[in-house]
Scaffold this motif. Structure first.
Motif, mmCIF file in Angstrom:
data_model
loop_
_atom_site.group_PDB
_atom_site.id
_atom_site.type_symbol
_atom_site.label_atom_id
_atom_site.label_comp_id
_atom_site.label_asym_id
_atom_site.label_seq_id
_atom_site.Cartn_x
_atom_site.Cartn_y
_atom_site.Cartn_z
ATOM 1 N N THR A 19 -1.285 -1.846 -9.516
ATOM 2 C CA THR A 19 -0.391 -0.713 -9.273
ATOM 3 C C THR A 19 0.865 -1.163 -8.532
ATOM 4 O OG1 THR A 19 -2.225 0.868 -9.255
ATOM 5 C CG2 THR A 19 -0.207 1.524 -8.113
ATOM 6 N N ALA A 20 0.693 -1.991 -7.518
ATOM 7 C CA ALA A 20 1.836 -2.491 -6.763
ATOM 8 C C ALA A 20 2.789 -3.270 -7.663
ATOM 9 C CB ALA A 20 1.350 -3.378 -5.614
ATOM 10 N N ALA A 21 2.233 -4.085 -8.571
ATOM 11 C CA ALA A 21 3.075 -4.869 -9.478
ATOM 12 C C ALA A 21 3.847 -3.973 -10.441
ATOM 13 C CB ALA A 21 2.216 -5.864 -10.249
ATOM 14 N N ALA A 237 -1.569 6.798 -8.886
ATOM 15 C CA ALA A 237 -1.763 6.278 -7.536
ATOM 16 C C ALA A 237 -0.468 6.323 -6.731
ATOM 17 C CB ALA A 237 -2.305 4.853 -7.605
ATOM 18 N N VAL A 238 0.636 5.900 -7.306
ATOM 19 C CA VAL A 238 1.913 5.910 -6.589
ATOM 20 C C VAL A 238 2.293 7.335 -6.195
ATOM 21 C CG1 VAL A 238 4.407 5.577 -6.914
ATOM 22 C CG2 VAL A 238 2.803 3.746 -7.502
ATOM 23 N N ARG A 274 -2.394 -1.096 0.736
ATOM 24 C CA ARG A 274 -3.047 -0.626 1.963
ATOM 25 C C ARG A 274 -3.751 0.714 1.769
ATOM 26 N NH1 ARG A 274 1.258 -0.306 4.859
ATOM 27 N NH2 ARG A 274 1.201 -2.533 5.306
ATOM 28 N N HIS A 275 -3.152 1.608 0.990
ATOM 29 C CA HIS A 275 -3.643 2.989 0.967
ATOM 30 C C HIS A 275 -4.382 3.390 -0.314
ATOM 31 C CE1 HIS A 275 -1.621 4.038 4.702
ATOM 32 N NE2 HIS A 275 -0.525 3.455 4.259
ATOM 33 N N ALA A 276 -4.261 2.634 -1.389
ATOM 34 C CA ALA A 276 -4.851 3.065 -2.664
ATOM 35 C C ALA A 276 -6.369 3.147 -2.574
ATOM 36 C CB ALA A 276 -4.446 2.100 -3.772
ATOM 37 N N ARG A 277 -6.898 4.228 -3.105
ATOM 38 C CA ARG A 277 -8.340 4.409 -3.229
ATOM 39 C C ARG A 277 -8.640 4.645 -4.713
ATOM 40 N NH1 ARG A 277 -7.036 7.240 1.140
ATOM 41 N NH2 ARG A 277 -7.276 9.277 0.170
ATOM 42 N N ILE A 278 -8.940 3.572 -5.388
ATOM 43 C CA ILE A 278 -9.110 3.587 -6.846
ATOM 44 C C ILE A 278 -10.474 2.994 -7.164
ATOM 45 C CG2 ILE A 278 -8.163 2.834 -9.069
ATOM 46 C CD1 ILE A 278 -5.473 2.417 -7.624
#
Length: 287
Positions: A19-21, A237-238, A274-278
């Motif tokens: 997701t970050a990428a 997620a974002v 840090r925050h993603a809950r997947i």
């Protein structure tokens, strides 16, 4: 996408990294998203895309919608206010997107009991959207699993739509299905069943919280058109992480909306990790 909750299934740090990428990819490319969306949320949708780092074009008239879908990086079709010309333009654009290979998202707002939008959404579904995104009642109504919810409000939970969504994606009717709820659900071949447990109830207290997510999904499909499931997970997620962080400082819906835009604009890949809950699970369909 409403409230933070535990993630059922196996927690997957790899999803946070992916997701970050993709967030970095959206900002690097600044995709142009053609939005044929409802009149209530046009301003919100455009502002959300701009805060994300993408760009919006509200090209929703016939003779322009089709040609523009050939040059846009992605297309959103939202059935929230199905006036005659946008209805025709949405079909024109969806056909053109299919011809051009432009990824597109269908958001079937309030389908089910209302005949005009339901007919339109079914015609659009036949054109095989890259991602189908809606609440559980909308997804079930469009895919034949229920009569729909109460207007734009869902009367079903995301887990109620799990099997229907899986079948739609596995048969190729859509590339991926994203179902919004307290824990968001995304299903697609290759990605399996994925749940995102970030968010805030305040997203349901402002106009366009869900509709804007459809545009965010479109922006992410522009940078990952070959993997719509991953794009839908990352977009969800974002969107919901930004909402969750904004809600911490909000006094209510009036202060939440501008804080949400600020959080979308300032969200870093490190914030995502840090925050993603997947969470993920196997994809076998129950008989």
């Amino acid at each position: 996408m409403h409230t933070a909750a535990p993630v059922p299934g196996t927690s997957s740090p790899d999803w946070a990294d992916r997701t970050a990428a993709l967030l970095e990819g959206v900002r690097a490319r600044s995709p142009l998203v053609q939005c044929i969306t409802n009149t209530v949320v046009q301003n919100v949708t455009a502002n959300v895309l701009l805060a994300l780092g993408a760009s919006a074009a509200m090209v929703d008239v016939t003779t322009e919608a089709g040609p523009f879908a050939h040059v846009a990086d992605a297309l959103l079709v939202n059935t929230g206010t199905p006036h005659p010309e946008p209805r025709a333009a949405s079909l024109e654009a969806a056909v053109a997107a299919g011809e051009a290979g432009t990824p597109w998202v269908l958001d079937p707002v309030a389908v089910g009991a209302l005949p005009v939008r339901t007919t339109l959404a079914r015609d659009l579904l036949a054109l095989r959207p890259t991602v189908l995104r809606g609440n559980a009642s909308e997804v079930l109504a469009l895919l034949g699993g229920s009569d729909g919810g109460r207007g734009v409000d869902s009367t079903a939970g995301t887990e109620d739509a799990r099997e229907t969504a899986l079948r739609a994606s596995e048969t190729g009717l859509v590339g991926a299905v994203a179902v919004s709820g307290p824990v968001d659900l995304v299903v697609a071949p290759g990605t399996g069943v994925v749940r995102v447990a970030n968010g805030s109830e305040l997203l349901t207290r402002i106009t366009g919280g869900g509709c804007a997510l459809g545009a965010v999904v479109a922006a992410f499909t522009a940078v990952s058109p070959e993997d719509p499931g991953t794009a839908a997970v990352a977009a969800t997620a974002v969107h919901t992480i930004a909402a969750e962080l904004a809600a911490r400082d909000a006094g209510g819906p009036g202060t939440f909306q501008p804080l949400f835009l600020d959080r979308l604009a300032s969200l870093t890949p490190e914030d995502v990790v840090r925050h993603a809950r997947i969470g993920t699970e196997p994809t076998a369909v129950r008989s």
